[in-house]
Scaffold this motif. Structure first.
Motif, mmCIF file in Angstrom:
data_model
loop_
_atom_site.group_PDB
_atom_site.id
_atom_site.type_symbol
_atom_site.label_atom_id
_atom_site.label_comp_id
_atom_site.label_asym_id
_atom_site.label_seq_id
_atom_site.Cartn_x
_atom_site.Cartn_y
_atom_site.Cartn_z
ATOM 1 N N GLU A 437 -28.896 9.738 -4.525
ATOM 2 C CA GLU A 437 -27.738 10.616 -4.367
ATOM 3 C C GLU A 437 -27.132 10.463 -2.978
ATOM 4 O O GLU A 437 -25.901 10.412 -2.821
ATOM 5 N N ASP A 438 -27.995 10.418 -1.954
ATOM 6 C CA ASP A 438 -27.499 10.200 -0.585
ATOM 7 C C ASP A 438 -26.696 8.905 -0.515
ATOM 8 O O ASP A 438 -25.594 8.857 0.045
ATOM 9 N N GLN A 439 -27.268 7.857 -1.069
ATOM 10 C CA GLN A 439 -26.642 6.543 -0.995
ATOM 11 C C GLN A 439 -25.278 6.526 -1.691
ATOM 12 O O GLN A 439 -24.286 6.023 -1.151
ATOM 13 N N LEU A 440 -25.220 7.096 -2.886
ATOM 14 C CA LEU A 440 -23.973 7.089 -3.642
ATOM 15 C C LEU A 440 -22.902 7.966 -2.990
ATOM 16 O O LEU A 440 -21.721 7.598 -2.948
ATOM 17 N N ARG A 441 -23.302 9.129 -2.474
ATOM 18 C CA ARG A 441 -22.329 10.013 -1.828
ATOM 19 C C ARG A 441 -21.683 9.338 -0.620
ATOM 20 O O ARG A 441 -20.471 9.413 -0.420
ATOM 21 N N ILE A 442 -22.514 8.697 0.202
ATOM 22 C CA ILE A 442 -21.976 8.041 1.400
ATOM 23 C C ILE A 442 -21.057 6.886 1.008
ATOM 24 O O ILE A 442 -19.975 6.708 1.575
ATOM 25 N N ALA A 443 -21.482 6.085 0.015
ATOM 26 C CA ALA A 443 -20.648 4.962 -0.442
ATOM 27 C C ALA A 443 -19.329 5.465 -1.013
ATOM 28 O O ALA A 443 -18.264 4.883 -0.753
ATOM 29 N N CYS A 444 -19.383 6.562 -1.773
ATOM 30 C CA CYS A 444 -18.154 7.142 -2.326
ATOM 31 C C CYS A 444 -17.239 7.666 -1.227
ATOM 32 O O CYS A 444 -16.013 7.494 -1.274
ATOM 33 N N ASP A 445 -17.821 8.303 -0.222
ATOM 34 C CA ASP A 445 -17.021 8.784 0.909
ATOM 35 C C ASP A 445 -16.300 7.639 1.598
ATOM 36 O O ASP A 445 -15.122 7.756 1.975
ATOM 37 N N LYS A 446 -17.002 6.529 1.770
ATOM 38 C CA LYS A 446 -16.397 5.376 2.434
ATOM 39 C C LYS A 446 -15.229 4.809 1.622
ATOM 40 O O LYS A 446 -14.285 4.259 2.187
ATOM 41 N N ALA A 447 -15.318 4.948 0.287
ATOM 42 C CA ALA A 447 -14.273 4.413 -0.590
ATOM 43 C C ALA A 447 -13.207 5.442 -0.923
ATOM 44 O O ALA A 447 -12.260 5.137 -1.659
ATOM 45 N N ASP A 448 -13.367 6.673 -0.397
ATOM 46 C CA ASP A 448 -12.458 7.774 -0.734
ATOM 47 C C ASP A 448 -12.462 8.045 -2.238
ATOM 48 O O ASP A 448 -11.430 8.297 -2.863
ATOM 49 N N ILE A 449 -13.669 7.969 -2.808
ATOM 50 C CA ILE A 449 -13.871 8.271 -4.221
ATOM 51 C C ILE A 449 -14.562 9.622 -4.331
ATOM 52 O O ILE A 449 -15.554 9.873 -3.633
ATOM 53 N N ASP A 450 -14.057 10.496 -5.167
ATOM 54 C CA ASP A 450 -14.716 11.777 -5.421
ATOM 55 C C ASP A 450 -16.042 11.516 -6.116
ATOM 56 O O ASP A 450 -16.109 10.744 -7.081
ATOM 57 N N PHE A 451 -17.101 12.146 -5.620
ATOM 58 C CA PHE A 451 -18.445 11.885 -6.152
ATOM 59 C C PHE A 451 -18.527 12.182 -7.648
ATOM 60 O O PHE A 451 -19.330 11.580 -8.366
ATOM 61 N N ASP A 452 -17.682 13.104 -8.136
ATOM 62 C CA ASP A 452 -17.713 13.485 -9.547
ATOM 63 C C ASP A 452 -16.786 12.632 -10.408
ATOM 64 O O ASP A 452 -16.737 12.811 -11.633
#
Length: 468
Positions: A437-452
């Motif tokens: 979850e940590d890994q995906l959230r950070i990667a999504c933040d970097k891509a400006d992708i909403d985690f949901d």
């Protein structure tokens, strides 16, 4: 007669104070008794000034902070204890001389007050890293002024030199002084502790305390960097300053207690300067020079190329052009490459490519090493004089493959998330990234992708080359 009359390592667990612990403090009774003995000893010394180095006041990344109003106050209300309060006079004369001495020696420090800290949305006051040790001092003695210092990540030798200036100022003012290094040891001694367990925790505590007891300064400054990071400690930099204040003599440490029932190591120690003269600073500088030579002579072709290219860039203003002497593995492979620069254990620059953008890995390293040093938007450009203190790692990315969330492992695999044109990448085995979850959230933040949001996931393996 020495002006600095006592050198101490003290922990700062609020739970040790009965009003906070409410009975739990009995589990660290040995620590309490040892802290009381130091408090009584300081009471017998009756110092005019107490120098206290803490990790928990406002910390700047590039300068040691010296609290500089007429007084400083604080309480333990954040630990549901508002009746333990302190209000102490600051030794402003000492502060001014210390700040001036640091400026003349090129040691980064700053005098801080409420006005300055407000600019950073921070408050001026005593932190628990200061209040807990002083709680034991104030039981026996209160007629002192305080020099309240928060260390910074300016490098271990600079911290040591800062400690040397503390001693010089105490001597120039003829001020009877004691120095307290406030710091807890590893926070990863148990699974039920404040952080996840690490086998490095106990190893770090044992190695550090043993080196201090023996007075082996070089060993204290040469501990394995991975072990230091994994231990999750907050006391080492305070100790480096404390040791600097003892420069010029051999030292010995007397361990009064060590406990860790809550998963955090609490070490209480008295240190003393011996009769024999020795320049530990000379030993530390020589050791640093030898380590830098080892970096230059690193036989790993990946990090060696990155190092040589940066040296060439800062010498001639351009990257390496002649690649004829590169090893075949650098010339025959095509992969994405990330080059990471760390200074004093903290990221200083990192730029990379997911897919190869040049003809081979060697060119990728040449390009990205300069990009990491000069064009990472998160940091100012690296300067030539910083190279000695920078550690380089090169990550070679294997081809990515589509995967499901449950196929990830943040220690083994890097991750790429994508949604339309938005794409984010995170390398594997990063400090503080422990779960999928940590890994995906950070990667999504970097891509400006909403985690949901719905997004695609790819994983990839990395071959990491590091300077040792």
């Amino acid at each position: 007669m020495e002006n600095v009359m006592g050198y101490y390592l003290m922990p700062h667990p609020p739970i040790i104070i009965p009003d906070v612990g409410k009975g739990e403090e009995k589990k660290i009774e040995k620590t309490s008794l040892a802290c009381n003995s130091i408090g009584k000893e300081i009471g017998d010394i009756k110092p005019e000034t107490i120098i206290l180095i803490t990790p928990h006041a406002t910390m700047f990344s590039d300068a040691i902070a010296i609290s500089d109003e007429e007084r400083i106050s604080g309480d333990l209300s954040q630990f549901r204890c508002s009746n333990i309060k302190m209000d102490i006079q600051i030794d402003k004369e000492f502060n001014i001389k210390l700040g001036t001495a640091c400026h003349l020696e090129g040691i980064q420090s700053v005098l801080v007050d409420s006005k300055l800290l407000k600019k950073y949305n921070c408050t001026y006051g005593l932190d628990h890293g200061a209040i807990v040790p002083l709680y034991f001092v104030n039981k026996y003695y209160k007629d002192y002024k305080l020099v309240h210092i928060t260390y910074s990540a300016i490098g271990d030798i600079n911290l040591y030199k800062f400690g040397m200036e503390i001693k010089k100022v105490a001597e120039s003012l003829n001020r009877k002084t004691v120095v307290i290094a406030s710091g807890d040891l590893s926070h990863k001694l148990k699974e039920e502790g404040p952080y996840s367990y690490s086998p490095y925790g106990e190893k770090f505590d044992n190695e550090l305390l043993e080196s201090l007891q023996k007075g082996d300064i070089l060993k204290a400054f040469s501990m394995d960097k991975v072990m230091i990071e994994e231990a999750g400690q907050c006391g080492l930099s305070s100790i480096y300053i404390l040791l600097g204040a003892m420069e010029g003599k051999q030292i010995k440490g007397e361990l009064l207690s060590y406990e860790g029932p809550f998963g955090v190591g609490y070490g209480v120690m008295k240190l003393r300067r011996e009769e024999n003269n020795v320049s530990n600073l000379d030993l530390l500088i020589k050791n640093k020079e030898e380590k830098f030579k080892d970096k230059l002579n690193n036989n790993n072709p990946y990090v060696k190329l990155a190092r040589e290219n940066l040296d060439h860039y800062f010498t001639y203003g351009r990257s390496i052009n002649d690649i004829s002497s590169l090893s075949s593995e650098l010339l025959n492979q095509k992969h994405g490459v990330f080059v990471s620069l760390k200074k004093f254990g903290h990221l200083r620059g990192c730029i990379g490519t997911i897919m190869p953008t040049t003809n081979f890995v060697g060119e990728e390293i040449i390009r990205n090493s300069i990009e990491a040093a000069m064009h990472d938007p998160r940091f100012p450009s690296v300067k030539k004089e910083e190279l000695d203190d920078i550690d380089i790692s090169v990550d070679v990315l294997m081809d990515s493959v589509p995967c499901e969330k449950d196929e990830l492992d943040p220690k083994k695999y890097g991750v790429i998330v994508s949604c339309g044109m938005r794409r984010g990448l995170l390398l594997p085995d990063l400090e503080g990234v422990d779960t999928i979850e940590d890994q995906l959230r950070i990667a999504c933040d970097k891509a400006d992708i909403d985690f949901d949001e719905e997004y695609k996931i790819e994983k990839f393996e990395v071959i990491r080359y590091k300077e040792e």
